[in-house]
Scaffold this active site. Structure first.
Site, PDB file in Angstrom:
ATOM      1  N   TRP B 324       0.454  -1.145  -0.354  1.00 31.36           N
ATOM      2  CA  TRP B 324      -0.276   0.043   0.051  1.00 31.36           C
ATOM      3  C   TRP B 324       1.067   1.703  -0.244  1.00 31.36           C
ATOM      4  O   TRP B 324       0.216   2.212  -0.741  1.00 31.36           O
ATOM      5  CB  TRP B 324      -0.583   0.221   0.960  1.00 31.36           C
ATOM      6  CG  TRP B 324      -1.735   0.959   1.580  1.00 31.36           C
ATOM      7  CD1 TRP B 324      -3.037   1.508   1.050  1.00 31.36           C
ATOM      8  CD2 TRP B 324      -1.489   2.436   2.193  1.00 31.36           C
ATOM      9  NE1 TRP B 324      -3.566   2.002   0.804  1.00 31.36           N
ATOM     10  CE2 TRP B 324      -2.543   3.514   2.018  1.00 31.36           C
ATOM     11  CE3 TRP B 324       0.069   3.477   2.564  1.00 31.36           C
ATOM     12  CZ2 TRP B 324      -2.229   4.689   2.513  1.00 31.36           C
ATOM     13  CZ3 TRP B 324      -0.215   4.086   3.469  1.00 31.36           C
ATOM     14  CH2 TRP B 324      -1.199   5.060   3.178  1.00 31.36           C
ATOM     15  N   HIS B 325       2.260   1.252   0.764  1.00 29.77           N
ATOM     16  CA  HIS B 325       3.116   2.184   0.828  1.00 29.77           C
ATOM     17  C   HIS B 325       3.554   2.589  -0.321  1.00 29.77           C
ATOM     18  O   HIS B 325       4.382   4.060  -0.780  1.00 29.77           O
ATOM     19  CB  HIS B 325       4.219   2.102   2.006  1.00 29.77           C
ATOM     20  CG  HIS B 325       3.754   2.234   3.246  1.00 29.77           C
ATOM     21  ND1 HIS B 325       2.242   0.940   4.150  1.00 29.77           N
ATOM     22  CD2 HIS B 325       3.494   3.737   4.223  1.00 29.77           C
ATOM     23  CE1 HIS B 325       2.290   2.122   5.304  1.00 29.77           C
ATOM     24  NE2 HIS B 325       2.815   3.155   5.149  1.00 29.77           N
ATOM     25  N   GLY B 326       3.601   1.318  -1.155  1.00 36.11           N
ATOM     26  CA  GLY B 326       4.878   2.053  -2.545  1.00 36.11           C
ATOM     27  C   GLY B 326       4.828   0.403  -3.584  1.00 36.11           C
ATOM     28  O   GLY B 326       4.694   0.058  -3.110  1.00 36.11           O
ATOM     29  N   PHE B 471       2.110   8.059  -1.126  1.00 37.15           N
ATOM     30  CA  PHE B 471       0.895   7.141  -1.355  1.00 37.15           C
ATOM     31  C   PHE B 471       0.035   7.354  -1.284  1.00 37.15           C
ATOM     32  O   PHE B 471      -0.908   6.458  -1.472  1.00 37.15           O
ATOM     33  CB  PHE B 471       0.908   6.512   0.127  1.00 37.15           C
ATOM     34  CG  PHE B 471       2.974   6.434   1.031  1.00 37.15           C
ATOM     35  CD1 PHE B 471       3.041   6.289   2.158  1.00 37.15           C
ATOM     36  CD2 PHE B 471       3.782   6.234  -0.179  1.00 37.15           C
ATOM     37  CE1 PHE B 471       4.478   6.959   2.412  1.00 37.15           C
ATOM     38  CE2 PHE B 471       5.212   6.309   0.120  1.00 37.15           C
ATOM     39  CZ  PHE B 471       5.539   6.542   1.535  1.00 37.15           C
TER      40      PHE B 471
END
Lengths: 341, 471
Positions: B324-326, B471
């Site tokens: 999800w972060h990257g 993000f």
């Protein structure tokens, strides 16, 4: 949790008083201290200074494409910003001039941008230093970044820029030379900070007054910097140089096809700086070959006594008093004054 | 527009002024909604369309889920909501990543495929607002929420500008009831809300950007040149930077909302004082970790299906949390490491709890430092340019390479910041920050606010976006 008596006030019986009072007193304290800070530095001779950043450059760049915009665009690096005064240029030629020179970087990305992504059809006067002509890395410098960022900006950027310019032009405390880390360095060196010797005007011209600085120290620092640049230089090979000349010619043709024109100028440098530049990028090997191949007009300061008689206090830039005379002399040599209505 | 910008100050002043006019509540909500679209359009106006798509789809899906008579129909409309939101996220955020990995896989199979670079621009905040919008459909499907009668309220819930681009991720059940009656900040809320904005900006502009980020950048840009001290100081610098940056943003967001009379949930609770990794995730980015826990971890069965399945569920949740972060493998690795740490913690917890007496002085601080040590190691993967760079830096942290990147002043600076950060978190871990500040005499509180404001005014700061905007 018990509130100890010395930390509470009978007047702060509820949260409303507490945080409202904290905020108001905090804001008042800030205004008072800021006001005193501002007054102190103004008393020391400081005046509001504009930052030479993407914002102000972009405002001027945007004006170039507007109807009724400037008829002359000035490209280059710091030598153009310090040596050529757009106001004098306008007074002598009757034509508005826009300073798009970017300190410390090649003008070629901006020239390419004007050739390919602009409607400008006036005169471009482009200061071309030997290293921008003969060295690699032009696309990685500040000018290339600013051109890329300029074309990506949204409406909020323009509002932010205007607000920032207003604050910079109104308050001394916004000047970067008065940042805490700079002041700390001054404190360690035992000297008071000085107003900038070449503050930027709103048209991005920077009138330099070398009386405000230690000229010997500045000249030595500039020379050291020039030696670093020369030491790190990676001159282009024959094929790469030829390719660059061809690219520049494409840019020139792009401007000419719209009815505009380009003049390349080699602005003055003096003394050891000139010697270093000549040794690293000999005129005969680079500038003269460029001048022979380009269809644009070229002008080298050394070929004109009226341009080469000026002294560069720091080795590569003019004092503002000389910049006024130099600008007039440049207009005369280029024959621009003849177009004045 | 960034919170640390002049245009945001102007924007907030205008929004606050409009909010305090004698207008009907519906008009005020409409103002807030339109202002939120203007706020988002400051980045890229066409991407407002994505906000509308997410809003419309989940609004309609929520109604249909509630009205559906069969389980199949309910699942179908939920699937619609999840598909549309995850498709938006998948395309804009992971499109390039998927293409790169597809190309790499073909390369392994001996097929040379060179697609044109997709050039997909990542809409800011898409990871946040899609999750937030989906939570509405999910909660209706689970029977925890009824469809909301007002589309305006729902649109405001999805787009509310304080938390639109970097959270906190707010649940519909927390926000929508606040839209029923007129919200106007009390004097306390207004004062504390603006003070929170000042605190958050100070954390971001001064502590994160001016003090910590240059040191972190210098080390992570050249991991091969870092020695043991450089590697550790660079990692500690990033550890401070990401906390002050992200917690600073959340503090600003919560403060801005509070100044308008809306209450957003807490997103950070002194995470570096955590004793263990599960506690860390109850204190760090609380809104995301609780979202993943409630909708993913519990959805897979949580801890109800035995130890092995619990471990798998936690690992999958953390892996997806990392992703999800990257859109890069080093983020997945970061999430995976956290999954492993949680699994190890679960495995040793019962063993240790009977052997270690946490009431013995020094044990809890030692556990805190041990947790912080491992968290710092995970930050290396989070910040590094790629996996190779991360391992290079870890090697330096283990003393495996020589180098001298940082001046002594940077080492001292980050050391002092780290000590103050950990000390502050430890002191405040079980305290309420606002209540703690309230204990100060008024003149000291005012002086603190003045010092923070002066710092923000006199240190213009770099043009750095908040880390979590990417993000």
């Amino acid at each position: 949790m018990t509130v100890r008596s010395f930390t509470s006030s009978s007047k702060e019986r509820n949260g409303a008083d507490r945080w409202r009072r904290t905020l108001i007193c905090g804001l008042l304290g800030t205004v008072i201290v800021l006001g005193a800070w501002e007054a102190f530095w103004r008393a020391w001779g400081f005046a509001p200074v504009l930052e030479d950043d993407l914002g102000i450059w972009a405002v001027i760049r945007r004006g170039v494409d507007r109807a009724g915009g400037p008829a002359i665009v000035l490209l280059g690096a710091s030598r153009m910003q310090l040596d050529v005064d757009p106001r004098i240029l306008r007074a002598e030629t009757g034509r508005k001039a826009a300073m798009l020179a970017i300190d410390g970087s090649s003008p070629l990305p901006v020239l390419a941008d004007l050739a390919g992504r602009s409607s400008f059809d006036g005169l471009i006067i482009c200061s071309l230093l030997p290293q921008w002509l003969a060295d690699g890395g032009e696309d990685r410098g500040r000018s290339a970044r600013w051109v890329r960022k300029y074309h990506r900006q949204k409406w909020s950027f323009w509002i932010e820029t205007r607000l920032s310019l207003f604050l910079q032009g109104s308050f001394v405390f916004r000047y970067r030379g008065l940042l805490p880390d700079r002041l700390w360095r001054n404190f360690l060196e035992g000297e008071m900070p000085r107003p900038p010797y070449a503050p930027m005007r709103s048209d991005r011209y920077r009138p330099a007054d070398y009386r405000l600085t230690d000229i010997a120290q500045l000249r030595a620092a500039r020379l050291d910097r020039q030696r670093e640049i020369v030491a790190a230089a990676k001159p282009l090979g024959e094929a790469e140089f030829a390719a660059r000349l061809a690219r520049i010619e494409d840019m020139v043709q792009g401007i000419r096809n719209r009815g505009g024109s380009v003049i390349f100028v080699r602005l003055p440098s003096c003394g050891e700086t000139l010697e270093l530049e000549e040794a690293a990028w000999p005129r005969g090997k680079y500038w003269d070959r460029f001048a022979a191949t380009t269809s644009a007009r070229t002008l080298h300061f050394a070929d004109h006594p009226e341009l080469s008689s000026f002294d560069c206090p720091d080795g590569s830039h003019l004092d503002h008093r000389d910049a006024s005379s130099f600008t007039r002399a440049l207009v005369e040599v280029l024959g621009l004054g003849q177009d004045k209505p | 527009m960034l919170f640390n910008s002049l245009i945001f100050l102007l924007f907030l002043a205008i929004v606050l002024a409009l909010h305090h006019l004698p207008l009907p509540w519906k008009a005020k909500k409409l103002n807030l909604c339109l202002a939120s679209y203007v706020f988002y359009a400051a980045w890229n106006p066409p991407f407002v369309i994505l906000l509308w798509i997410s809003t419309l789809i989940d609004w309609l899906a929520g109604k249909r889920i509630a009205a559906a008579r069969s389980t199949g129909a309910r699942k179908g409309f939920l699937a619609l909501s999840l598909t549309v939101n995850l498709a938006l996220l998948g395309f804009f955020k992971y499109g390039g990543f998927l293409l790169d990995n597809f190309t790499a896989l073909l390369e392994l199979a001996g097929i040379h495929f060179r697609p044109a670079a997709p050039g997909i621009v990542l809409p800011v905040g898409i990871s946040f607002y899609t999750f937030q919008s989906m939570s509405y459909s999910l909660d209706i499907y689970r029977g925890k929420l009824k469809p909301w009668p007002s589309f305006l309220d729902f649109a405001l819930f999805v787009t509310f500008f304080p938390q639109l681009v970097a959270g906190p991720i707010v649940r519909a059940a927390e926000f929508l009831p606040q839209c029923v009656r007129e919200r106007r900040a009390t004097a306390e809320q207004f004062g504390w809300g603006l003070i929170m904005i000042i605190l958050g900006l100070f954390g971001k502009v001064i502590l994160a950007d001016a003090l910590a980020a240059p040191v972190a950048d210098a080390v992570f840009a050249a991991p091969a040149g870092a020695g043991f001290v450089d590697a550790w100081i660079g990692t500690l610098a990033f550890s401070a930077q990401i906390f002050f940056d992200f917690a600073g943003y959340s503090t600003c967001a919560i403060g801005a909302a509070l100044s308008l009379g809306f209450i957003l949930p807490e997103n950070f609770r002194f995470p570096y004082a955590a004793l263990g990794f599960s506690e860390f995730w109850r204190r760090w980015h609380i809104s995301l970790s609780s979202f993943l826990r409630d909708y993913l971890y519990f959805g897979m069965g949580g801890s109800r299906k035995g130890a092995l399945r619990t471990t798998v569920n936690a690992a999958v949740t953390m892996l997806l949390g990392g992703l999800w972060h990257g859109a890069a493998w080093h983020f997945v690795i970061w999430g995976g490491i956290h999954g492993v740490l949680l699994a190890v913690e679960r495995a040793v917890k019962s063993f240790l709890s009977s052997r270690v007496d946490v009431s013995v002085p020094g044990v809890r601080p030692a556990l805190m430092l041990l947790t912080y040590f491992f968290i710092c190691l995970t930050w290396v993967f989070f910040r590094a340019e790629d996996t190779g760079a991360a391992f290079t830096l870890l090697n330096a942290m283990a003393g495996g390479q020589d180098g001298a990147l940082l001046p002594a002043s940077a080492v001292w600076r980050i050391s002092v910041i780290t000590v103050l950060l950990l000390g502050g978190h430890w002191y405040l871990r079980d305290r309420d920050f606002k209540a703690t500040l309230a204990l100060m005499p008024w003149w000291l509180r005012s002086a603190v606010v003045a010092v923070l404001l002066l710092a923000l005014t006199l240190v213009p700061g770099d043009d750095r976006a908040f880390i979590y905007f990417q993000f």
